[in-house]
Scaffold this motif. Structure first.
Motif, PDB file in Angstrom:
ATOM      1  N   GLU A  11       0.830  -1.210   0.000  1.00 53.67           N
ATOM      2  CA  GLU A  11       0.000   0.000   0.000  1.00 53.67           C
ATOM      3  C   GLU A  11       0.859   1.252   0.000  1.00 53.67           C
ATOM      4  OE1 GLU A  11      -0.575  -2.632   1.901  1.00 53.67           O
ATOM      5  OE2 GLU A  11      -2.548  -3.300   1.258  1.00 53.67           O
TER       6      GLU A  11
ATOM      7  N   ALA B  28      -6.673   8.344  -0.725  1.00 51.30           N
ATOM      8  CA  ALA B  28      -7.540   7.433   0.030  1.00 51.30           C
ATOM      9  C   ALA B  28      -8.586   6.811  -0.894  1.00 51.30           C
ATOM     10  CB  ALA B  28      -8.211   8.174   1.181  1.00 51.30           C
TER      11      ALA B  28
ATOM     12  N   THR C 255      -4.929   5.935   5.427  1.00 51.96           N
ATOM     13  CA  THR C 255      -4.149   6.587   4.365  1.00 51.96           C
ATOM     14  C   THR C 255      -3.199   7.617   4.953  1.00 51.96           C
ATOM     15  OG1 THR C 255      -5.951   6.222   2.813  1.00 51.96           O
ATOM     16  CG2 THR C 255      -4.321   7.898   2.220  1.00 51.96           C
TER      17      THR C 255
ATOM     18  N   ALA D  80       0.585   4.054  -2.834  1.00 58.82           N
ATOM     19  CA  ALA D  80       0.383   5.463  -2.466  1.00 58.82           C
ATOM     20  C   ALA D  80       1.475   6.336  -3.075  1.00 58.82           C
ATOM     21  CB  ALA D  80       0.348   5.625  -0.950  1.00 58.82           C
TER      22      ALA D  80
END
Length: 125
Positions: free
Chosen positions: A56, A74, A84, A60
């Motif tokens: 993740e 998010a 997030t 991101a």
């Protein structure tokens, strides 16, 4: 089991939904180390994180080629905002991202600003 691609979101299954609980993604943490607002803008610095980051974190970071709001990230990750923020603060702490507080017009609840944010989020979904 049909797991969707990483482009649609991390660890999602068409029938079951998210295969990993959001609190697991952040290691159970609920407080980011960096103060981030939903409208805070984050951007990649070009530095590669030296510490091991999860998938993740990588997703991101990949979304931050240009200034991007926390809310947009998010939405793309399909994670709660607080999770997030924890992921993004990890990336800020290791120097992979920079964060800038949102810039408000004279009226922080300006209807046109809020509509523009909402339109942007709808376009991303």
């Amino acid at each position: 089991m049909n797991v969707t691609s990483h482009q649609e979101g991390p660890w999602l299954d068409d029938a079951a939904g998210r295969l990993i609980r959001p609190y697991t993604v952040s290691g159970g943490r609920t407080k980011p180390s960096t103060t981030l607002d939903l409208l805070s803008m984050v951007m990649a610095t070009g530095s590669i994180p030296q510490a091991h980051m999860g998938p993740e974190h990588s997703l991101a970071l990949g979304l931050c080629g240009g200034p991007t709001s926390v809310a947009e990230i998010a939405a793309h990750l399909r994670l709660p905002a607080v999770v997030t923020k924890v992921l993004l603060s990890d990336l800020v702490d290791c120097g992979a991202l920079t964060a800038r507080a949102p810039r408000f017009h004279a009226n922080p609840t300006d209807r046109s600003l809020l509509e523009a944010v909402l339109d942007g989020l709808r376009q991303r979904l």
